[in-house]
Design a protein around this motif. Structure first.
Motif, PDB file in Angstrom:
ATOM      1  N   GLY A 265      44.194  43.076  51.474  1.00 53.43           N
ATOM      2  CA  GLY A 265      43.022  43.319  52.305  1.00 53.43           C
ATOM      3  C   GLY A 265      43.264  43.040  53.774  1.00 53.43           C
ATOM      4  N   PRO A 266      42.415  43.618  54.664  1.00 56.52           N
ATOM      5  CA  PRO A 266      42.518  43.364  56.110  1.00 56.52           C
ATOM      6  C   PRO A 266      42.067  41.940  56.431  1.00 56.52           C
ATOM      7  N   PRO A 267      42.379  41.439  57.657  1.00 59.93           N
ATOM      8  CA  PRO A 267      42.115  40.027  57.988  1.00 59.93           C
ATOM      9  C   PRO A 267      40.699  39.548  57.730  1.00 59.93           C
ATOM     10  N   THR A 268      39.682  40.325  58.091  1.00 57.39           N
ATOM     11  CA  THR A 268      38.299  39.866  57.909  1.00 57.39           C
ATOM     12  C   THR A 268      37.821  39.978  56.462  1.00 57.39           C
ATOM     13  N   GLN A 269      38.609  40.654  55.623  1.00 56.00           N
ATOM     14  CA  GLN A 269      38.265  40.783  54.211  1.00 56.00           C
ATOM     15  C   GLN A 269      39.413  40.281  53.331  1.00 56.00           C
ATOM     16  N   LEU A 270      40.267  39.425  53.899  1.00 55.85           N
ATOM     17  CA  LEU A 270      41.484  39.032  53.205  1.00 55.85           C
ATOM     18  C   LEU A 270      41.178  38.334  51.887  1.00 55.85           C
ATOM     19  N   ASN A 271      41.756  38.848  50.823  1.00 55.42           N
ATOM     20  CA  ASN A 271      41.737  38.191  49.518  1.00 55.42           C
ATOM     21  C   ASN A 271      43.066  37.470  49.360  1.00 55.42           C
ATOM     22  N   SER A 272      43.032  36.171  49.090  1.00 59.66           N
ATOM     23  CA  SER A 272      44.270  35.399  49.017  1.00 59.66           C
ATOM     24  C   SER A 272      44.165  34.310  47.959  1.00 59.66           C
ATOM     25  N   ILE A 273      45.244  34.145  47.191  1.00 59.05           N
ATOM     26  CA  ILE A 273      45.399  33.034  46.259  1.00 59.05           C
ATOM     27  C   ILE A 273      46.697  32.337  46.601  1.00 59.05           C
ATOM     28  N   GLN A 274      46.648  31.022  46.658  1.00 62.45           N
ATOM     29  CA  GLN A 274      47.802  30.196  46.999  1.00 62.45           C
ATOM     30  C   GLN A 274      47.963  29.136  45.917  1.00 62.45           C
TER      31      GLN A 274
ATOM     32  N   HIS B  61      42.185  38.820  35.615  1.00 66.80           N
ATOM     33  CA  HIS B  61      42.140  37.460  36.151  1.00 66.80           C
ATOM     34  C   HIS B  61      43.526  37.053  36.650  1.00 66.80           C
ATOM     35  N   TRP B  62      43.547  36.148  37.640  1.00 68.79           N
ATOM     36  CA  TRP B  62      44.799  35.657  38.200  1.00 68.79           C
ATOM     37  C   TRP B  62      45.086  34.261  37.651  1.00 68.79           C
ATOM     38  N   TRP B  63      46.150  34.133  36.857  1.00 72.81           N
ATOM     39  CA  TRP B  63      46.479  32.897  36.172  1.00 72.81           C
ATOM     40  C   TRP B  63      47.456  32.045  36.969  1.00 72.81           C
ATOM     41  N   LEU B  64      47.259  30.726  36.926  1.00 73.67           N
ATOM     42  CA  LEU B  64      48.224  29.753  37.424  1.00 73.67           C
ATOM     43  C   LEU B  64      48.998  29.231  36.219  1.00 73.67           C
ATOM     44  N   ILE B  65      50.327  29.422  36.248  1.00 76.11           N
ATOM     45  CA  ILE B  65      51.209  29.073  35.132  1.00 76.11           C
ATOM     46  C   ILE B  65      52.335  28.198  35.685  1.00 76.11           C
ATOM     47  N   VAL B  66      52.667  27.110  34.979  1.00 78.93           N
ATOM     48  CA  VAL B  66      53.693  26.192  35.483  1.00 78.93           C
ATOM     49  C   VAL B  66      54.722  25.859  34.406  1.00 78.93           C
ATOM     50  N   GLU B  67      55.872  25.380  34.877  1.00 78.59           N
ATOM     51  CA  GLU B  67      56.973  24.873  34.057  1.00 78.59           C
ATOM     52  C   GLU B  67      57.657  25.978  33.244  1.00 78.59           C
ATOM     53  N   LYS B  68      58.830  25.647  32.684  1.00 78.26           N
ATOM     54  CA  LYS B  68      59.597  26.600  31.887  1.00 78.26           C
ATOM     55  C   LYS B  68      58.825  27.036  30.650  1.00 78.26           C
TER      56      LYS B  68
ATOM     57  N   TYR C 272      42.647  29.889  35.688  1.00 81.05           N
ATOM     58  CA  TYR C 272      42.689  31.187  36.361  1.00 81.05           C
ATOM     59  C   TYR C 272      41.576  31.316  37.397  1.00 81.05           C
ATOM     60  N   TRP C 273      41.833  32.222  38.356  1.00 78.02           N
ATOM     61  CA  TRP C 273      40.822  32.653  39.311  1.00 78.02           C
ATOM     62  C   TRP C 273      40.264  33.977  38.799  1.00 78.02           C
ATOM     63  N   PRO C 274      38.963  34.049  38.482  1.00 77.12           N
ATOM     64  CA  PRO C 274      38.406  35.273  37.899  1.00 77.12           C
ATOM     65  C   PRO C 274      38.527  36.481  38.832  1.00 77.12           C
ATOM     66  N   LYS C 275      38.735  37.621  38.236  1.00 82.51           N
ATOM     67  CA  LYS C 275      38.811  38.880  38.978  1.00 82.51           C
ATOM     68  C   LYS C 275      37.563  39.115  39.811  1.00 82.51           C
ATOM     69  N   THR C 276      36.412  38.651  39.321  1.00 80.64           N
ATOM     70  CA  THR C 276      35.137  38.909  39.999  1.00 80.64           C
ATOM     71  C   THR C 276      35.001  38.178  41.334  1.00 80.64           C
ATOM     72  N   LEU C 277      35.905  37.213  41.618  1.00 80.47           N
ATOM     73  CA  LEU C 277      35.867  36.538  42.915  1.00 80.47           C
ATOM     74  C   LEU C 277      36.295  37.472  44.041  1.00 80.47           C
ATOM     75  N   PHE C 278      37.055  38.519  43.687  1.00 80.37           N
ATOM     76  CA  PHE C 278      37.766  39.294  44.689  1.00 80.37           C
ATOM     77  C   PHE C 278      37.353  40.767  44.714  1.00 80.37           C
TER      78      PHE C 278
END
Length: 243
Positions: free
Chosen positions: A32-41, A121-128, A135-141
């Motif tokens: 997305g453009p700066p004023t509509q930026l969708n970001s997950i960190q 949905h965007w999942w956070l997954i860790v370790e081997k 997760y961050w739901p798709k509906t947030l974005f």
């Protein structure tokens, strides 16, 4: 080009910060453009203003409008859905033992952000073991609901105007080498067909918005089978990092 996620192995260290400062090492997926930026960190970092200490923690952040009205770290606002009951694998959980600076032995955390092919949905997954934290739901974005247009790997710091910029990584510059510098390796992206593939050197661009005496980045390509595509980064911070 559309991406559905990314993965990296991130080295963790002890550094000291003050309230008002933060220093994180993470992966970003954005669209997305700066004023509509969708970001997950997602990654690891220090945020004394939130937690009251300088312990290394599992961190996550999101915004749906370039931080104009939405977005926060960990659980400071609604958004992230925690599904793993193990407190070790919760956003904000302390990560240990960290690596002593000046050794070849590294404490590392594998971090992956991955969009589910069916739910979006965007999942956070860790370790081997591929532990699903939540997760961050798709509906947030809006823009990220169909995938990311940009993947970023690296570090980020912040300090208010009356305070020096905090250290990043180990607090040492990458020119000092692997034993002393912060590092990230095993850099993978999840492509438009949901395949997890190694990043290509030709597609990586170096970016730094600070004085190289404060922070820097050293990327020289393939680093062998243990870390594959990897780079060194970080630095001591200071009072003139934007000059």
């Amino acid at each position: 080009m559309i991406f559905h996620g990314a993965r990296a192995i991130i080295g963790g260290y002890n550094i000291s910060l003050k309230r008002g400062q933060y220093s994180v090492s993470s992966i970003w997926v954005q669209n997305g453009p700066p004023t509509q930026l969708n970001s997950i960190q997602a990654g690891i970092g220090f945020h004394p203003s939130i937690y009251g200490d300088s312990q290394l923690r599992l961190i996550g952040h999101w915004t749906a409008d370039g931080h104009l009205k939405t977005g926060c770290y960990t659980h400071a606002c609604p958004g992230f859905v925690q599904v793993n009951p193990n407190k070790k694998f919760a956003l904000g959980a302390v990560q240990s033992p960290v690596s002593p600076i000046g050794t070849q032995d590294k404490w590392v955390l594998i971090v992956k952000i991955k969009q589910d092919q069916f739910t979006g949905h965007w999942w956070l997954i860790v370790e081997k073991e591929e532990i699903r934290v939540g997760y961050w739901p798709k509906t947030l974005f809006t823009h990220l609901s169909n995938g990311a247009s940009l993947i970023r790997f690296g570090g980020e710091t912040y300090a208010p105007p009356n305070m020096d910029n905090p250290p990043m990584g180990t607090g040492r510059l990458p020119q000092e080498g692997f034993k002393y510098s912060g590092f990230m390796g095993l850099l993978d992206i999840i492509d438009s067909k949901y395949n997890e593939i190694e990043v290509k050197r030709s597609e990586i661009k170096k970016y730094s918005d600070a004085n190289s005496k404060c922070y820097d980045l050293r990327y020289t390509g393939y680093q062998g089978t243990q870390y594959r595509q990897a780079f060194l980064y970080g630095g001591p911070g200071g009072s003139s990092c934007g000059i």
